[in-house]
Each structure stands twice: as structure tokens, then as C-alpha cells.
Design a protein around this motif. Structure first.
Motif, PDB file in Angstrom:
ATOM      1  N   HIS A   1      38.933  43.509  37.784  1.00 38.86           N
ATOM      2  CA  HIS A   1      39.024  44.552  36.908  1.00 38.86           C
ATOM      3  C   HIS A   1      38.215  45.834  37.371  1.00 38.86           C
ATOM      4  O   HIS A   1      37.434  45.595  38.134  1.00 38.86           O
ATOM      5  CB  HIS A   1      38.045  44.062  35.634  1.00 38.86           C
TER       6      HIS A   1
ATOM      7  N   THR B   1      36.727  48.315  36.254  1.00 42.10           N
ATOM      8  CA  THR B   1      35.229  48.568  35.942  1.00 42.10           C
ATOM      9  C   THR B   1      34.144  47.964  36.870  1.00 42.10           C
ATOM     10  O   THR B   1      33.076  48.167  36.782  1.00 42.10           O
ATOM     11  CB  THR B   1      34.865  48.132  34.450  1.00 42.10           C
TER      12      THR B   1
ATOM     13  N   GLU C   1      31.827  50.462  41.551  1.00 41.21           N
ATOM     14  CA  GLU C   1      30.900  51.756  41.240  1.00 41.21           C
ATOM     15  C   GLU C   1      31.225  52.749  41.940  1.00 41.21           C
ATOM     16  O   GLU C   1      31.373  52.623  43.367  1.00 41.21           O
ATOM     17  CB  GLU C   1      29.551  51.341  41.544  1.00 41.21           C
TER      18      GLU C   1
END
Lengths: 98, 352
Positions: A85, A87, A90
Motif C-alpha cells: 500500500h 501509505t 514515509e
């Protein structure tokens, strides 16, 4: 059970494409003696109010399904791969368009 | 229609019909074939899903009583749609205009469609279409007792749409959130379509109520006859509805019979006032403290009588249903024979 008895009519699963650009969705099932009748019956049963532009009928017996009881083990391989994913990663806030 | 709390013939665990795919081999054995401890674990997992507002799907483990309750309720609901075609079908040839005739045909066709959606949903529980029809035809499963009342005039078609379909919608909207997925999905479709039924009924009565004195009297007479049976459609009062608590725990039922009845009365009274028709209840009054319309005493002895088979039309409806099924046998046979003859050459491989 006679040859012409309803009991010999197979079950068909019905899929309807609501409009161009969308995929066919399962809407329900019906009994019919053959595919042509299944299509006609599906039109009368599931698209009386123009709910579709295309219909698929599939013999229910031809469908192979995963078992609900396998829910955990069968789908486990995807469970621990959070890095699939976006998300997961960072990226500094100031980096644009990412 | 969904008089879920009416007593009805219980259906045992049916055999899987031949045309259903066999259940997967790893499906847990039904209760009785597993240890009590396994049963308890499955039951706890089932109730946890229900409590979490997840839907139960056909191949999930479910308590046998849940399966039997759903088969009985969905079948009774399906039978009601099919029998419900009769009182209105009677008026297709006598509708007062081409517009009304076209509308009535579409409505009766919808009732047939609703019956078929529901039979499909019941079949996912492992009962076959033919078993369900046999149960109806042999009187071992019921249909809503509302259809044992006669349609005496054209105004009755208006009253059925407005009151009977209105009561049905009140019952059915919460059923579209029922815990059993296929039933909930069928109800969602049905509710969308029922709204046309109720509005067309109201429009018929509105036209009559604003017509000649004779027409207005006809509308009033129909409402006088259909009002109380419509209130009975919600089933016995809560304190006499033994199965309700279990259905609530299973989230098949979301509101009690009396709550739904109250909701219907509150919605309907202002609609009657708007068209200048009175409701045949001298005790009907608005209760300021609660904001509800309170109705008078319902004659439950009449409900019991009609349910037991002694309504004005029970015998006629069943005879007509059996006759239609038998008279249609040659069509089913011809379709099967044609299919057998043309087994090859049907539309295949054209999915796109």
C-alpha cells in the motif's frame, strides 16, 4: 419426475452491466431450461426499469467458489504485506506530487 | 408482506437440490455431526458476526433454527407476492382507462418479480423451488392473510396500493438491513419498486375522492374495508408474538410488530386527511404527549379466523393458484423439450 418437469431446469446466476463503463455485477438468480431462455427471463426479471445494457447468465453449477471457512488461511498471504500500500512509505512532506 | 410472527408450517433441513453446486468439502458439518464444543464455537462466531452488523452469506455456518426461520419467513413472503397477484389481476380487464390498465399490468408483473427474487433468496438456504411451490400448493406454508379479502370495486385497487403496499413497505424497509445477505438484497430491490405501487394506489383513491359523490363513496367504502386488515398485516401484538425475541437477536427483525404498526398509522393518517377520506376507527386520536396517532382495539379474532382458513377468499386463492400451476405444465414441458433438442447452439462464449 418426468422429463419435462421443472425439476430439470438448472439454476442460472445473473450479472448485469448497469451502463457502459461499468463491469457486470451479480444481481440474483433464476431457473430456465436453457441459456437463451435464461437471458430472456433475466431481462424481464432484473431489468424491468432499464437497470442494464448487458446481461450475463452463468450456470450456477459452473461456479467454483472459495470457502468462507478458509477466510483466514486462504487470504493470509496478503495479510502481512502492508508494503503493497502506498501509505506504507514515509516521504517528507515538502516533496510534491508523490 | 412479511407477517413473520404468524405461525406457519416448519420446514426441516431440506436436502440440497440437484442443480445446486455441492457444498465445499471443508464446510463444517451441520450441528449434530460435530461435537457440542465445536457447535458452541460456531454458534459464538455466528452471533459475533451478526452483532457486528456483518451479513451472513449462504455458505456460512448458521444455526439450524436460523436457517429454518429464514426459509419459513422468506417462503411465506414469496408466496404472498405470488398470491397477491390475484386480487389485482382480477381488475386488469376492467381498469377504467388505458393508462390505468398499463400501470396495473406493470404492478402485477412487479409482484411476480418480487416473488421470484424471494424464491431465489430462499433457495440459497438449501430448499428447492419445487419444494417451496409444493409447500404452498399443499397448504403447508402460508401467505399473508390480507390476500384472503376480496376486491369488490375498482377503488379496492387504490386501497390495496395505498394501504396494503404501504404496510408492506413499512415492514420491508427494515428487512433490507436483515442479517441474511440474500434476503436483505432482495428487499432492497423490492422496496425501490414498491414505492411506485403505493403512489399509484394513492393516486387512484385521490382521483375517486375528488370525483362524483358516487365515486367518493366508493373510495370511502374501500378504505373502510381495507383499513383494519392492513393493520393486522403487522402480526399479533408484541405480548402475543413468541418468536419475535429470537428474530431480534438474530437481527432478522429490527422492530417489533407494534412499533411497525404505529409507524404505519402515523404515516397514513395525514395521507387520509389530505384526500378527505376518513378511517373507520372512532377511537383514532392524536396523542399530544407522545406525538403519535393511537388506534382503537384490533379484532384479533378476525385475524385468527382468516389465518386459520376461514377468510372470504382462502379457497378461491388456493384453487386459482393450483389451477394456474397445472395449466402451465405444458409450457414448462415444451420449454424443456426445446432446450433438450437445441442443447448445442445456444449463446456461448460471447461474454463481453
Amino acid at each position: 419426475m418426468s422429463q419435462g418437469d421443472r425439476r430439470s431446469w438448472p439454476l442460472w446466476e445473473v450479472f448485469v452491466r448497469a451502463r457502459r463503463g461499468l463491469s457486470h455485477n451479480h444481481v440474483g438468480s433464476l431457473h430456465a431450461p436453457d441459456a437463451a431462455m435464461a437471458l430472456r427471463n433475466a431481462r424481464d426479471l432484473y431489468t424491468r426499469r432499464s437497470e442494464g445494457v448487458s446481461i450475463w447468465v452463468v450456470p450456477a453449477a459452473a461456479i467454483t467458489a472459495s470457502s468462507p471457512q478458509e477466510k483466514d488461511s486462504f487470504f493470509d498471504p496478503a495479510g502481512d504485506k502492508v508494503y503493497r500500500h502506498p501509505t506504507f512509505y514515509e516521504i517528507p512532506d515538502e516533496v510534491p506530487h508523490l | 408482506m412479511q407477517p413473520s410472527s404468524q405461525p406457519a408450517a416448519e420446514v426441516g433441513r431440506p436436502a440440497l437440490p440437484e442443480d445446486r453446486p455441492a457444498p465445499p468439502k471443508d464446510r463444517p458439518a451441520p450441528p449434530g455431526e460435530t461435537s457440542p464444543r465445536e457447535d458452541a464455537q460456531f454458534a459464538a462466531a455466528f452471533q459475533a458476526l451478526v452483532d457486528a452488523e456483518a451479513r451472513i452469506e449462504p455458505r456460512d455456518w448458521m444455526p439450524e433454527a436460523y436457517r429454518a426461520t429464514l426459509i419459513r419467513q422468506i417462503a411465506q413472503h414469496a408466496h404472498s407476492e405470488i398470491i397477491g397477484m390475484q386480487p389485482e389481476g382480477n381488475y386488469i380487464t376492467r381498469a377504467p382507462s388505458l393508462r390505468r390498465k398499463a400501470i396495473l399490468i406493470a404492478k402485477v408483473q412487479d409482484e411476480a418479480g418480487h416473488g421470484l427474487y424471494l424464491y431465489s433468496a430462499a433457495e440459497t438456504l438449501g430448499v428447492s423451488r419445487d419444494e417451496l411451490l409444493d409447500l404452498l400448493h399443499s397448504g403447508r406454508q402460508r401467505y399473508s392473510s390480507i390476500f384472503n379479502y376480496p376486491t369488490l370495486t375498482w377503488a379496492d385497487i387504490g386501497a390495496i396500493g395505498w394501504l396494503v403496499d404501504g404496510a408492506a413497505i413499512t415492514n420491508q424497509v427494515p428487512l433490507s438491513r436483515c442479517s441474511y445477505g440474500p434476503y436483505a438484497r432482495a428487499m432492497t430491490r423490492i422496496c425501490k419498486e414498491e414505492s411506485f405501487h403505493q403512489r399509484q394506489g394513492y393516486e387512484i383513491l385521490w382521483a375517486l375522492a375528488h370525483g362524483s359523490g358516487e365515486q367518493k363513496a366508493m373510495a370511502q367504502d374501500a378504505v373502510d374495508r381495507w383499513w383494519w386488515p392492513s393493520l393486522m398485516m403487522f402480526g399479533p401484538p408484541d405480548d402475543a408474538s413468541p418468536h419475535s425475541a429470537q428474530s431480534m437477536t438474530w437481527k432478522i427483525k429490527r422492530f417489533s410488530n407494534d412499533e411497525l404498526r404505529q409507524k404505519f398509522v402515523d404515516m397514513t393518517v395525514p395521507q387520509a386527511q389530505a384526500m378527505g377520506i376518513s378511517l373507520p376507527d372512532p377511537d383514532l386520536r392524536f396523542e399530544e404527549s407522545s406525538g403519535h396517532w393511537r388506534h382503537g382495539e384490533i379484532d384479533w379474532s378476525e385475524f385468527a379466523r382468516v389465518l386459520a382458513g376461514d377468510g372470504p377468499c382462502n379457497a378461491v386463492r388456493m384453487a386459482r393458484r393450483r389451477e394456474a400451476h397445472q395449466a402451465g405444465a405444458w409450457v414448462r414441458e415444451a420449454a424443456s423439450a426445446y432446450a433438450a433438442k437445441h442443447q448445442v447452439g445456444v449463446l456461448t462464449g460471447s461474454a463481453a
